[in-house]
Design an enzyme around this catalytic site. Structure first.
Site, PDB file in Angstrom:
ATOM      1  N   HIS A 199       0.829  -1.216   0.000  1.00  0.00           N
ATOM      2  CA  HIS A 199       0.000   0.000   0.000  1.00  0.00           C
ATOM      3  C   HIS A 199       0.862   1.265   0.000  1.00  0.00           C
ATOM      4  CE1 HIS A 199      -2.199  -3.281   2.066  1.00  0.00           C
ATOM      5  NE2 HIS A 199      -3.151  -2.922   1.220  1.00  0.00           N
TER       6      HIS A 199
HETATM    7  S1  FES Z   1       1.687  -0.647   3.343  1.00  0.00           S
HETATM    8 FE1  FES Z   1       0.037  -1.926   3.722  1.00  0.00          FE
HETATM    9  S2  FES Z   1       1.005  -3.717   4.320  1.00  0.00           S
HETATM   10 FE2  FES Z   1       2.638  -2.411   3.987  1.00  0.00          FE
END
Ligand code: FES
Length: 234
Positions: A199
Site C-alpha cells: 500500500h
Molecule cells: S503498506 Fe500496507 S502492508 Fe505495507
C-alpha cells in the site's frame, strides 16, 4: 366319708386339667413357632397401607463370615478403581501438556545466532526467526549520520535512532510492515530505507515510518551481542 372326699378331689383335679389343656397346647405351639421362625419366618411390612403383605426373610442370603471380610473387599475395590482412575487422569494431563509445549524445531528457532562478519557494510541480510523475517542492516557512516540527524520529534511514531539500535552500525528489526503485515523491500522508497509495495509505506534508514499508511516504525526485536562478531536474536 373319707372315700367320698377323695373321689370329689380327684374329679376336681381332672376338670381343672381338662380346662387348662388348650392353653398349654397353644403356649407350646407358639414356642415351637418362635424357635423355628428365627431363620425363615416372615414379618409384617412396616409400610403404611401394606395390609397383610408379608416381607420374606433374606437371612439365608447373609454372609456367614460376618461384615468384616465384605468391607475389606469393598475397600480393596474402591482403592483399586481410585488408583486406576488417578493413573488415567495423570496420563491424560501429561499427554495434553506434551502436545501443548513447543516442539523441538520451534525451540531451536527461539534464538538465532548470526555471524556478523558475513554481512559487509552497506548490505542487508534477511533471516527467519520464529517464522518471521528479520532485517539486519550493516549501516555505513553516512546512513548512521542521516538516521541520527532526522528530526524524529515530528514523526508519526517519534523515536530517536539511538532508541532503536544498540550499536549504530547494526540496525536489526522485524521485516513486517506495521500497516497490514507485508514484507517491505530493502534499499527502496523515498527515504533510502525500506518500501512496502502493498500500500506504499516508506521507512527511513532507521526503520521509522515516514510516508504511506504504516502507523508505526518497524519493530525492533530482542537481541544481544555476546561477542563483537556475533549477534543473538531472541
Ligand atoms: S503498506 Fe500496507 S502492508 Fe505495507
Amino acid at each position: 366319708m373319707t372315700a367320698a372326699l377323695t373321689t370329689s378331689a380327684g374329679a376336681l383335679v381332672r376338670r381343672c386339667a381338662r380346662q387348662q389343656l388348650p392353653a398349654v397346647r397353644a403356649a407350646a405351639a407358639t414356642a415351637i413357632q418362635q424357635r423355628s421362625g428365627s431363620s425363615t419366618a416372615t414379618f409384617d411390612s412396616p409400610f403404611k397401607g401394606s395390609g397383610a403383605t408379608k416381607v420374606p426373610s433374606f437371612s439365608k442370603y447373609k454372609s456367614s463370615s460376618g461384615e468384616t471380610p465384605n468391607k475389606m473387599v469393598q475397600y480393596f475395590m474402591a482403592g483399586t478403581l481410585g488408583a486406576i482412575s488417578a493413573m488415567g487422569a495423570k496420563a491424560t494431563v501429561q499427554d495434553f501438556l506434551v502436545n501443548m509445549s513447543a516442539s523441538a524445531d520451534v525451540l531451536a528457532q527461539a534464538k538465532v545466532e548470526i555471524d556478523l562478519n558475513s554481512i559487509p557494510e552497506g548490505k542487508n541480510v534477511i533471516i527467519k526467526w520464529r517464522g518471521k523475517p528479520v532485517f539486519i542492516r550493516h549501516r555505513t557512516q553516512d546512513e548512521i549520520q542521516e538516521a541520527e540527524n532526522t528530526k524524529w520529534e515530528s514523526l508519526r511514531d517519534p523515536q530517536p535512532d539511538s532508541d532503536r539500535v544498540q550499536k549504530p552500525e547494526w540496525l536489526i528489526m522485524l521485516g513486517v510492515c506495521t500497516h497490514l503485515g507485508c514484507v517491505p523491500i530493502g534499499e527502496a522508497g523515498d527515504f533510502g530505507g525500506w518500501f512496502c509495495p502493498c500500500h506504499g509505506s516508506h521507512y527511513d534508514i532507521s526503520g521509522r515510518a515516514r510516508k504511506g499508511p504504516a502507523p508505526l516504525n518497524l519493530e525492533v526485536p530482542e537481541y544481544s551481542f555476546p561477542t563483537e562478531e556475533t549477534v543473538i536474536i531472541g
